[in-house]
Scaffold this motif. Structure first.
Motif, PDB file in Angstrom:
ATOM      1  N   TRP A 131       0.819  -1.214   0.000  1.00 36.64           N
ATOM      2  CA  TRP A 131       0.000   0.000   0.000  1.00 36.64           C
ATOM      3  C   TRP A 131       0.852   1.264   0.000  1.00 36.64           C
ATOM      4  O   TRP A 131       0.449   2.282  -0.534  1.00 36.64           O
ATOM      5  N   GLN A 132       2.046   1.180   0.569  1.00 37.87           N
ATOM      6  CA  GLN A 132       2.922   2.349   0.653  1.00 37.87           C
ATOM      7  C   GLN A 132       3.520   2.726  -0.703  1.00 37.87           C
ATOM      8  O   GLN A 132       4.013   3.830  -0.884  1.00 37.87           O
ATOM      9  N   ILE A 183      -9.299   3.361   8.862  1.00 39.23           N
ATOM     10  CA  ILE A 183      -8.180   2.540   8.389  1.00 39.23           C
ATOM     11  C   ILE A 183      -7.894   1.516   9.470  1.00 39.23           C
ATOM     12  O   ILE A 183      -7.728   1.866  10.641  1.00 39.23           O
ATOM     13  N   PHE A 184      -7.853   0.252   9.068  1.00 38.50           N
ATOM     14  CA  PHE A 184      -7.482  -0.811   9.996  1.00 38.50           C
ATOM     15  C   PHE A 184      -6.170  -1.417   9.540  1.00 38.50           C
ATOM     16  O   PHE A 184      -6.016  -1.803   8.387  1.00 38.50           O
ATOM     17  N   GLU A 194       1.885   9.016   9.653  1.00 36.34           N
ATOM     18  CA  GLU A 194       1.747  10.247   8.876  1.00 36.34           C
ATOM     19  C   GLU A 194       1.208   9.940   7.475  1.00 36.34           C
ATOM     20  O   GLU A 194       0.355  10.657   6.956  1.00 36.34           O
ATOM     21  N   ARG A 195       1.676   8.851   6.879  1.00 40.50           N
ATOM     22  CA  ARG A 195       1.147   8.439   5.565  1.00 40.50           C
ATOM     23  C   ARG A 195      -0.338   8.106   5.660  1.00 40.50           C
ATOM     24  O   ARG A 195      -1.129   8.478   4.803  1.00 40.50           O
ATOM     25  N   MET A 196      -0.690   7.373   6.720  1.00 45.59           N
ATOM     26  CA  MET A 196      -2.092   6.990   6.891  1.00 45.59           C
ATOM     27  C   MET A 196      -2.962   8.214   7.150  1.00 45.59           C
ATOM     28  O   MET A 196      -4.093   8.276   6.676  1.00 45.59           O
ATOM     29  N   GLU A 245     -13.052  13.324   9.428  1.00 48.54           N
ATOM     30  CA  GLU A 245     -13.490  12.661  10.664  1.00 48.54           C
ATOM     31  C   GLU A 245     -12.989  11.214  10.760  1.00 48.54           C
ATOM     32  O   GLU A 245     -13.451  10.467  11.613  1.00 48.54           O
ATOM     33  N   GLY A 246     -12.046  10.824   9.899  1.00 53.01           N
ATOM     34  CA  GLY A 246     -11.572   9.450   9.861  1.00 53.01           C
ATOM     35  C   GLY A 246     -10.752   9.059  11.078  1.00 53.01           C
ATOM     36  O   GLY A 246     -10.236   9.911  11.805  1.00 53.01           O
TER      37      GLY A 246
END
Length: 185
Positions: free
Chosen positions: A77-78, A89-90, A116-118, A125-126
């Motif tokens: 994903w990165q 995000i889980f 920080e990426r996430m 509101e995530g």
């Protein structure tokens, strides 16, 4: 992840169903336990799952059949250009580190960089959610507020170091609001 974690993961997603996220990013499919529980309790309209292992990705593709909200992605994903913003995000951060050569300072820096990426992938509101094993302090993430929803006793879970854990917490991290120029006095 192992099957022994399933009751704990059920506690996570049933406890957090009140958040009602519509767009979910799940990093890693593993045995599919969390994906199944996310579908059952969170009922997202969009559920993107990234899996890096091609053999596990095959299981993910099978899981996606008949689940229109699930989109399977093969790869790290990165290293992907992800434009979607997510409400939830889980990430089950099982780190493939050797205990003998473990460097805590490097781990903390890498963890902060990943968070920080996430954060950039989260909607306003995530939230970012991950498992927390043990009864100790929940590590903070720079730029996030940590919310401990519940601490609980769980059936013994075998950890990577071959010990067993019977304490866990349902937690999530909410990004701190960045102050804009208009917020300054």
């Amino acid at each position: 992840m192992s099957r022994s974690e399933e009751p704990y993961f059920k506690a996570i997603f049933s406890s957090l169903s009140y958040l009602q996220p519509k767009k979910i990013l799940e990093i890693g499919f593993g045995l599919g336990i969390s994906a199944e529980l996310i579908q059952k309790y969170l009922k997202p309209k969009l559920h993107d799952i990234y899996e890096i292992e091609s053999s596990i990705y095959n299981d993910l593709e099978e899981f996606a059949v008949g689940r229109p909200s699930v989109r399977a992605h093969l790869g790290d994903w990165q290293r992907q250009l992800i434009k979607q913003k997510y409400d939830f995000i889980f990430y089950d951060p099982f780190d493939y580190i050797e205990i003998e050569g473990f460097n805590y300072e490097k781990w903390i820096k890498a963890r902060a960089k990943m968070a920080e990426r996430m954060k950039k992938l989260l909607s306003v509101e995530g939230v970012l959610c991950h498992p927390h094993f043990g009864d100790g302090e929940v590590p903070s993430l720079p730029g996030f507020t940590t919310i401990i929803v519940e601490r609980l006793k769980v059936s013994p879970i075998r950890m990577a170091d071959e010990t067993f854990c019977e304490d866990a917490a349902v937690i999530f991290h909410k990004p701190n609001k960045e102050k804009s120029c208009s917020d300054k006095p």
